[in-house]
Design an enzyme around this catalytic site. Sequence first.
Site, PDB file in Angstrom:
ATOM      1  N   ARG A   9      82.956  36.723  94.891  1.00 47.05           N
ATOM      2  CA  ARG A   9      81.643  36.914  94.186  1.00 47.05           C
ATOM      3  C   ARG A   9      81.843  37.745  93.011  1.00 47.05           C
ATOM      4  O   ARG A   9      81.359  38.977  93.215  1.00 47.05           O
ATOM      5  CB  ARG A   9      80.657  37.618  95.198  1.00 47.05           C
ATOM      6  CG  ARG A   9      80.729  36.478  96.295  1.00 47.05           C
ATOM      7  CD  ARG A   9      79.270  36.669  97.194  1.00 47.05           C
ATOM      8  NE  ARG A   9      78.241  36.142  96.259  1.00 47.05           N
ATOM      9  CZ  ARG A   9      77.089  35.945  97.083  1.00 47.05           C
ATOM     10  NH1 ARG A   9      76.727  36.522  98.098  1.00 47.05           N
ATOM     11  NH2 ARG A   9      75.928  35.758  96.148  1.00 47.05           N
ATOM     12  N   PRO A  10      82.766  37.676  91.992  1.00 48.81           N
ATOM     13  CA  PRO A  10      82.989  38.294  90.804  1.00 48.81           C
ATOM     14  C   PRO A  10      81.573  38.588  90.250  1.00 48.81           C
ATOM     15  O   PRO A  10      80.620  37.561  90.096  1.00 48.81           O
ATOM     16  CB  PRO A  10      84.107  37.679  89.917  1.00 48.81           C
ATOM     17  CG  PRO A  10      84.149  36.300  90.433  1.00 48.81           C
ATOM     18  CD  PRO A  10      83.375  36.222  91.806  1.00 48.81           C
ATOM     19  N   ASP A  31      73.376  27.018  99.904  1.00 47.37           N
ATOM     20  CA  ASP A  31      72.669  27.883 100.796  1.00 47.37           C
ATOM     21  C   ASP A  31      72.147  26.882 101.978  1.00 47.37           C
ATOM     22  O   ASP A  31      71.452  27.515 102.799  1.00 47.37           O
ATOM     23  CB  ASP A  31      71.546  28.600  99.967  1.00 47.37           C
ATOM     24  CG  ASP A  31      71.893  29.758  99.341  1.00 47.37           C
ATOM     25  OD1 ASP A  31      73.370  30.168  99.541  1.00 47.37           O
ATOM     26  OD2 ASP A  31      71.211  30.003  98.689  1.00 47.37           O
ATOM     27  N   ARG A  68      67.930  39.174 106.995  1.00 47.38           N
ATOM     28  CA  ARG A  68      67.793  39.292 105.754  1.00 47.38           C
ATOM     29  C   ARG A  68      67.246  38.391 104.634  1.00 47.38           C
ATOM     30  O   ARG A  68      66.825  38.766 103.786  1.00 47.38           O
ATOM     31  CB  ARG A  68      69.552  39.497 105.157  1.00 47.38           C
ATOM     32  CG  ARG A  68      70.250  40.653 105.759  1.00 47.38           C
ATOM     33  CD  ARG A  68      71.720  40.491 105.063  1.00 47.38           C
ATOM     34  NE  ARG A  68      71.561  40.669 103.726  1.00 47.38           N
ATOM     35  CZ  ARG A  68      72.645  40.721 102.768  1.00 47.38           C
ATOM     36  NH1 ARG A  68      73.739  40.599 103.374  1.00 47.38           N
ATOM     37  NH2 ARG A  68      72.388  40.641 101.462  1.00 47.38           N
ATOM     38  N   LYS A  89      63.365  34.324  98.821  1.00 43.65           N
ATOM     39  CA  LYS A  89      64.079  35.749  98.919  1.00 43.65           C
ATOM     40  C   LYS A  89      64.851  35.762  97.408  1.00 43.65           C
ATOM     41  O   LYS A  89      64.745  36.852  96.682  1.00 43.65           O
ATOM     42  CB  LYS A  89      65.055  35.746  99.893  1.00 43.65           C
ATOM     43  CG  LYS A  89      66.140  36.577  99.718  1.00 43.65           C
ATOM     44  CD  LYS A  89      67.249  36.680 100.761  1.00 43.65           C
ATOM     45  CE  LYS A  89      68.124  35.768 100.830  1.00 43.65           C
ATOM     46  NZ  LYS A  89      69.324  36.043  99.670  1.00 43.65           N
ATOM     47  N   ASN A  90      65.385  34.535  97.063  1.00 47.03           N
ATOM     48  CA  ASN A  90      66.338  34.800  95.906  1.00 47.03           C
ATOM     49  C   ASN A  90      65.418  34.769  94.549  1.00 47.03           C
ATOM     50  O   ASN A  90      65.956  35.013  93.616  1.00 47.03           O
ATOM     51  CB  ASN A  90      67.241  33.712  96.054  1.00 47.03           C
ATOM     52  CG  ASN A  90      68.110  33.631  96.920  1.00 47.03           C
ATOM     53  OD1 ASN A  90      68.403  34.821  97.423  1.00 47.03           O
ATOM     54  ND2 ASN A  90      69.092  32.920  97.339  1.00 47.03           N
ATOM     55  N   ARG A 108      74.305  42.465  97.823  1.00 43.76           N
ATOM     56  CA  ARG A 108      75.130  42.083  96.518  1.00 43.76           C
ATOM     57  C   ARG A 108      73.850  41.542  95.568  1.00 43.76           C
ATOM     58  O   ARG A 108      74.314  41.821  94.113  1.00 43.76           O
ATOM     59  CB  ARG A 108      75.948  40.765  96.930  1.00 43.76           C
ATOM     60  CG  ARG A 108      76.845  40.590  96.026  1.00 43.76           C
ATOM     61  CD  ARG A 108      77.622  39.494  95.805  1.00 43.76           C
ATOM     62  NE  ARG A 108      78.695  39.401  94.587  1.00 43.76           N
ATOM     63  CZ  ARG A 108      77.962  38.948  93.417  1.00 43.76           C
ATOM     64  NH1 ARG A 108      76.808  38.867  93.454  1.00 43.76           N
ATOM     65  NH2 ARG A 108      78.570  39.004  92.409  1.00 43.76           N
ATOM     66  N   CYS A 156      82.043  39.499  99.660  1.00 40.64           N
ATOM     67  CA  CYS A 156      81.266  39.251 100.821  1.00 40.64           C
ATOM     68  C   CYS A 156      81.918  38.187 101.570  1.00 40.64           C
ATOM     69  O   CYS A 156      83.106  37.564 101.190  1.00 40.64           O
ATOM     70  CB  CYS A 156      79.898  39.013 100.723  1.00 40.64           C
ATOM     71  SG  CYS A 156      79.334  37.491 100.221  1.00 40.64           S
TER      72      CYS A 156
HETATM   73  N1  EPU Z   1      80.981  33.553  89.688  1.00 36.51           N
HETATM   74  C1  EPU Z   1      81.842  33.836  88.920  1.00 36.51           C
HETATM   75  N2  EPU Z   1      81.531  34.976  87.981  1.00 36.51           N
HETATM   76  C2  EPU Z   1      80.507  35.581  87.869  1.00 36.51           C
HETATM   77  C3  EPU Z   1      79.244  35.172  88.798  1.00 36.51           C
HETATM   78  C4  EPU Z   1      79.477  33.940  89.735  1.00 36.51           C
HETATM   79  O1  EPU Z   1      82.873  33.554  88.767  1.00 36.51           O
HETATM   80  O2  EPU Z   1      80.244  36.587  87.146  1.00 36.51           O
HETATM   81  C5  EPU Z   1      81.012  32.514  90.550  1.00 36.51           C
HETATM   82  C6  EPU Z   1      80.958  32.779  92.011  1.00 36.51           C
HETATM   83  O3  EPU Z   1      81.970  33.323  92.653  1.00 36.51           O
HETATM   84  C7  EPU Z   1      80.441  31.491  92.634  1.00 36.51           C
HETATM   85  C8  EPU Z   1      79.670  30.579  91.681  1.00 36.51           C
HETATM   86  O4  EPU Z   1      80.227  31.370  90.352  1.00 36.51           O
HETATM   87  O5  EPU Z   1      81.645  30.681  92.730  1.00 36.51           O
HETATM   88  C9  EPU Z   1      78.206  30.943  91.647  1.00 36.51           C
HETATM   89  O6  EPU Z   1      77.811  32.238  92.087  1.00 36.51           O
HETATM   90  P1  EPU Z   1      76.437  32.747  91.333  1.00 36.51           P
HETATM   91  O7  EPU Z   1      76.590  33.795  90.687  1.00 36.51           O
HETATM   92  O8  EPU Z   1      75.454  31.706  91.237  1.00 36.51           O
HETATM   93  O9  EPU Z   1      75.797  33.299  92.936  1.00 36.51           O
HETATM   94  P2  EPU Z   1      74.670  34.613  92.934  1.00 36.51           P
HETATM   95  O10 EPU Z   1      73.913  34.478  91.786  1.00 36.51           O
HETATM   96  O11 EPU Z   1      75.666  36.078  93.129  1.00 36.51           O
HETATM   97  C10 EPU Z   1      72.786  33.458  94.200  1.00 36.51           C
HETATM   98  C11 EPU Z   1      72.021  33.519  95.477  1.00 36.51           C
HETATM   99  C12 EPU Z   1      73.119  32.950  96.563  1.00 36.51           C
HETATM  100  C13 EPU Z   1      73.568  31.462  96.356  1.00 36.51           C
HETATM  101  C14 EPU Z   1      74.148  31.510  94.914  1.00 36.51           C
HETATM  102  C15 EPU Z   1      74.440  30.097  94.606  1.00 36.51           C
HETATM  103  C16 EPU Z   1      70.596  35.644  95.145  1.00 36.51           C
HETATM  104  C17 EPU Z   1      70.243  36.765  95.545  1.00 36.51           C
HETATM  105  N3  EPU Z   1      71.615  34.973  95.582  1.00 36.51           N
HETATM  106  O12 EPU Z   1      73.858  34.048  94.143  1.00 36.51           O
HETATM  107  O13 EPU Z   1      72.421  33.288  97.724  1.00 36.51           O
HETATM  108  O14 EPU Z   1      74.273  31.302  97.251  1.00 36.51           O
HETATM  109  O15 EPU Z   1      73.220  32.142  93.841  1.00 36.51           O
HETATM  110  O16 EPU Z   1      73.286  29.257  94.628  1.00 36.51           O
HETATM  111  O17 EPU Z   1      69.727  34.917  94.284  1.00 36.51           O
HETATM  112  C18 EPU Z   1      71.794  33.240 100.049  1.00 36.51           C
HETATM  113  O18 EPU Z   1      70.845  33.359  99.737  1.00 36.51           O
HETATM  114  O19 EPU Z   1      72.475  33.199 101.244  1.00 36.51           O
HETATM  115  C19 EPU Z   1      72.923  33.437  99.104  1.00 36.51           C
HETATM  116  C20 EPU Z   1      73.914  33.636  99.299  1.00 36.51           C
END
Ligand code: EPU
Length: 420
Positions: A120-121, A306, A398, A22-23, A91, A115
């Site tokens: 999740r900024p 995850d 999802r 998915k990701n 998201r 969420c």
């Molecule tokens: N963060 C910041 N600033 C940003 C972006 C992220 O501070 O601009 C912080 C987040 O708040 C968090 C950390 O950095 O504490 C990591 O977040 P990341 O950006 O890596 O998460 P994401 O890219 O939004 C993806 C996956 C998530 C998975 C995370 C971490 C997708 C669609 N989502 O999210 O998947 O948990 O990476 O590996 O790829 C799931 O599949 O259940 C899921 C939540």
Amino acid sequence: MESFLIKGGVPLHGEVTISGSKNAALPILAATLLTDEPCVIRRVPDLSDTRFMVKILESLGATARFADGTVKVHARKIKGYADYELVRKMRGSICIAGPLLGRLHKARVSLPGGCIIGARPINLHLKGFASLGATIKIEGGYVDAAAKKLVGNSVFLGGRAGPTVLGTANVMMAATLADGVTVIESAACEPEVVDLAVFLNAMGAQITGAGSPTITVTGVAKLHGAEHEVIPDRVEAATFLIAAGATDGEVTLKGARADHLRAVIDKLNEAGVAVERAGAHLVARRRTRLKPVDVTTLPYAGFPTDVQAQMMSLLALAPGISIITERIFESRFMHVSELARLGADIEIEGPSAIVKGGRALSGAPVMASDLRASAALVIAGMAAKGSTQVNRIYHLDRGYERMDLKLQKLGARIGRIEEK
Ligand code: EPU
């Protein structure tokens, strides 16, 4: 709303085929917006999130068709505006911002909001876009990013919890069409980022270093259409490995990549669940009695956040004390109180959960709070005595392709019912 009704106590036995990730699929689908030529993406899992991403592509003007695990997209002409009603529902849809900015030099995308697992900024995504020369404005809940032209630059993407997966994807995608060279430092090393880079390179991008903390993107004038097969879902694979261990069964995973699962396999071995290669497959079975282990979630190649919830269900069954520390998201312990309803003894202390494992679990009605928490409740329900009803499984749908059918094939007594 639908629920799963599980009659626990049945060890899982048999073979399961792991679906596409998915990701990885979500940003790869978004990347098809970078070209006006047709793209074909294979092994796309049929999930509400991937169907939703296809809808978003269509709303931006692309034609898209999703059938039999293949998505064909043609983004001949697109607009750069994504509505709140679309983005707020998922998201991950923020990963359309990079391709829109790269191709159109403008993107107006609703801020995704927080969420259940944390704030999740997207400050790091925006910092990256700004480094490439975009002006960023936030107004009325929307991010407006615009640039006369994008220019390659050095971009540092390390944040308070380490690198960002979708932030890296977004900046990498925008940079493919920038003038000059972009160097992303503290880039996410996740296999999903590598898979995206493979697809972008197939489209004509020039990306090196994906999978390491330094990714170099040499901008090109145009990207062309390409075909791609998405990598197998390492989180789904981990979930089935853990389910095999938790139910004291033996499950063969077809299509899982052991090289993407090293941290999970290492912890499972420590906990008494053997995971071995059998040709191209992986086989999980209990080697000994379950043992307590300490787990800390970290960016790749560390233990994935995850898989934290699912691992907690397993460790709730292991006699002794396990400490699970969540380092990526600040409130990803919503499953703890639901696991307690099944009889688990778990206390939260700051970023850690102290699991006093070994109590027999017994079935109860529980509520799924997010995708991975739902999977943890399903695992615990299958290991518990009696009936467990997991409510709100739309969360699970999802991210897990036909999980109930896959588990039924492994012998689980699980069915889908309408929530009363
Ligand atoms: N963060 C910041 N600033 C940003 C972006 C992220 O501070 O601009 C912080 C987040 O708040 C968090 C950390 O950095 O504490 C990591 O977040 P990341 O950006 O890596 O998460 P994401 O890219 O939004 C993806 C996956 C998530 C998975 C995370 C971490 C997708 C669609 N989502 O999210 O998947 O948990 O990476 O590996 O790829 C799931 O599949 O259940 C899921 C939540």
